[in-house]
Design a protein around this motif. Structure first.
Motif, mmCIF file in Angstrom:
data_model
loop_
_atom_site.group_PDB
_atom_site.id
_atom_site.type_symbol
_atom_site.label_atom_id
_atom_site.label_comp_id
_atom_site.label_asym_id
_atom_site.label_seq_id
_atom_site.Cartn_x
_atom_site.Cartn_y
_atom_site.Cartn_z
ATOM 1 N N ASP A 85 37.373 49.018 41.094
ATOM 2 C CA ASP A 85 37.243 48.669 42.512
ATOM 3 C C ASP A 85 35.782 48.480 42.909
ATOM 4 N N ALA A 86 34.905 49.323 42.391
ATOM 5 C CA ALA A 86 33.473 49.178 42.698
ATOM 6 C C ALA A 86 32.928 47.870 42.143
ATOM 7 N N MET A 87 33.395 47.465 40.964
ATOM 8 C CA MET A 87 32.973 46.196 40.379
ATOM 9 C C MET A 87 33.443 45.022 41.235
ATOM 10 N N LYS A 88 34.695 45.068 41.651
ATOM 11 C CA LYS A 88 35.218 44.002 42.512
ATOM 12 C C LYS A 88 34.422 43.931 43.806
ATOM 13 N N GLN A 89 34.118 45.090 44.363
ATOM 14 C CA GLN A 89 33.357 45.153 45.608
ATOM 15 C C GLN A 89 31.948 44.589 45.423
ATOM 16 N N ALA A 90 31.375 44.775 44.247
ATOM 17 C CA ALA A 90 30.029 44.256 43.978
ATOM 18 C C ALA A 90 30.031 42.748 43.759
ATOM 19 N N MET A 91 31.063 42.220 43.080
ATOM 20 C CA MET A 91 31.053 40.809 42.676
ATOM 21 C C MET A 91 31.713 39.861 43.665
ATOM 22 N N ALA A 92 32.806 40.259 44.283
ATOM 23 C CA ALA A 92 33.566 39.343 45.146
ATOM 24 C C ALA A 92 32.711 38.705 46.249
ATOM 25 N N PRO A 93 31.922 39.474 46.997
ATOM 26 C CA PRO A 93 31.130 38.837 48.058
ATOM 27 C C PRO A 93 30.105 37.829 47.529
ATOM 28 N N LEU A 94 29.607 38.055 46.329
ATOM 29 C CA LEU A 94 28.633 37.134 45.743
ATOM 30 C C LEU A 94 29.259 35.787 45.416
ATOM 31 N N MET A 95 30.595 35.784 45.216
ATOM 32 C CA MET A 95 31.309 34.548 44.926
ATOM 33 C C MET A 95 31.976 33.962 46.166
ATOM 34 N N GLY A 96 31.893 34.681 47.298
ATOM 35 C CA GLY A 96 32.507 34.209 48.528
ATOM 36 C C GLY A 96 34.022 34.312 48.518
ATOM 37 N N ILE A 97 34.569 35.287 47.775
ATOM 38 C CA ILE A 97 36.007 35.486 47.707
ATOM 39 C C ILE A 97 36.325 36.948 48.000
ATOM 40 N N SER A 98 37.603 37.251 48.185
ATOM 41 C CA SER A 98 38.001 38.631 48.472
ATOM 42 C C SER A 98 38.157 39.407 47.169
ATOM 43 N N MET A 99 38.157 40.718 47.295
ATOM 44 C CA MET A 99 38.374 41.577 46.136
ATOM 45 C C MET A 99 39.722 41.289 45.493
ATOM 46 N N ASP A 100 40.695 40.881 46.296
ATOM 47 C CA ASP A 100 42.027 40.579 45.780
ATOM 48 C C ASP A 100 42.026 39.348 44.877
ATOM 49 N N ASP A 101 40.973 38.541 44.953
ATOM 50 C CA ASP A 101 40.863 37.338 44.132
ATOM 51 C C ASP A 101 40.081 37.575 42.841
ATOM 52 N N VAL A 102 39.753 38.833 42.568
ATOM 53 C CA VAL A 102 39.037 39.205 41.347
ATOM 54 C C VAL A 102 39.894 40.193 40.559
ATOM 55 N N SER A 103 40.270 39.813 39.357
ATOM 56 C CA SER A 103 41.029 40.686 38.472
ATOM 57 C C SER A 103 40.107 41.150 37.352
ATOM 58 N N ILE A 104 40.065 42.446 37.139
ATOM 59 C CA ILE A 104 39.239 43.009 36.066
ATOM 60 C C ILE A 104 40.113 43.935 35.236
ATOM 61 N N LYS A 105 40.096 43.687 33.934
ATOM 62 C CA LYS A 105 40.844 44.511 33.001
ATOM 63 C C LYS A 105 39.897 44.980 31.902
ATOM 64 N N ALA A 106 40.258 46.094 31.298
ATOM 65 C CA ALA A 106 39.472 46.618 30.182
ATOM 66 C C ALA A 106 40.418 46.996 29.052
ATOM 67 N N THR A 107 39.927 46.797 27.843
ATOM 68 C CA THR A 107 40.705 47.178 26.670
ATOM 69 C C THR A 107 39.755 47.666 25.584
ATOM 70 N N THR A 108 40.297 48.371 24.631
ATOM 71 C CA THR A 108 39.518 48.753 23.455
ATOM 72 C C THR A 108 39.779 47.706 22.378
ATOM 73 N N ASN A 109 39.124 47.871 21.258
ATOM 74 C CA ASN A 109 39.366 46.997 20.110
ATOM 75 C C ASN A 109 40.075 47.785 19.011
ATOM 76 N N GLU A 110 40.735 48.876 19.430
ATOM 77 C CA GLU A 110 41.487 49.728 18.497
ATOM 78 C C GLU A 110 40.634 50.158 17.304
ATOM 79 N N ARG A 111 39.362 50.406 17.590
ATOM 80 C CA ARG A 111 38.383 50.873 16.594
ATOM 81 C C ARG A 111 38.115 49.881 15.476
ATOM 82 N N LEU A 112 38.394 48.609 15.724
ATOM 83 C CA LEU A 112 38.144 47.570 14.735
ATOM 84 C C LEU A 112 36.872 46.800 15.079
ATOM 85 N N GLY A 113 36.136 46.358 14.060
ATOM 86 C CA GLY A 113 34.979 45.498 14.235
ATOM 87 C C GLY A 113 33.812 46.159 14.954
ATOM 88 N N TYR A 114 32.860 45.313 15.405
ATOM 89 C CA TYR A 114 31.650 45.835 16.048
ATOM 90 C C TYR A 114 31.972 46.586 17.341
#
Length: 159
Positions: free
Chosen positions: A112-141
């Motif tokens: 939510d803090a990321m959406k709040q930081a980025m959305a206004p810079l793009m002129g869109i609402s927080m609802d128009d920004v989707s942010i997801k995170a995942t791991t790489n299951e301990r594979l690769g770099y």
């Protein structure tokens, strides 16, 4: 009405003693991303997606990592400028879908803090920004915690 989609990708190594900035927010972490600016992979991937959608090149062609003006720069500045650039060509960002890949720390509490930081810079609402995170299951770099990466897709329109 013209509609375009842009895709962006960014990667940075992780190093001890560096701050970890993601989506314009400083996260508590043992290792941070290394780079010329603040190395915010999420914003860098987003900038590439926006620029690509508007056929304006990539982030490096506007903010070179060899230019001392951008050393240590807050990546929110890049996002604001990229948005200004596409608006000057009559484009408007409609939404952004972002994914960051890293093993640690947990990103969800900061979304939510990321959406709040980025959305206004793009002129869109927080609802128009989707942010997801995942791991790489301990594979690769990413899995070895040597680096992290981010992917971004944006939709822009020109009326």
């Amino acid at each position: 009405m013209k509609i375009r989609v842009g895709f962006g990708f960014d990667v940075h190594p992780l190093e001890e003693g560096r701050e970890l900035w993601l989506g314009g927010v400083k996260l508590p972490a043992m290792k941070g991303a290394a780079g010329h600016s603040d190395a915010d992979v999420l914003i860098h991937a987003l900038c590439d997606a926006i620029l690509g959608a508007a056929n304006l090149g990539d982030i490096g062609s506007h903010f070179s990592n060899t230019d001392p003006r951008w050393a240590g720069m807050d990546s929110k500045y890049f996002l604001q400028e990229v948005t200004r650039m596409i608006q000057a060509k009559g484009w408007k960002i409609m939404n952004a879908d972002l994914t960051v890949t890293l093993e640690t720390p947990k990103v969800r509490p900061h979304i939510d803090a990321m959406k709040q930081a980025m959305a206004p810079l793009m002129g869109i609402s927080m609802d128009d920004v989707s942010i997801k995170a995942t791991t790489n299951e301990r594979l690769g770099y990413v899995g070895r915690m040597e680096g992290l990466n981010a992917y971004a897709v944006v939709l822009i329109v020109q009326e």
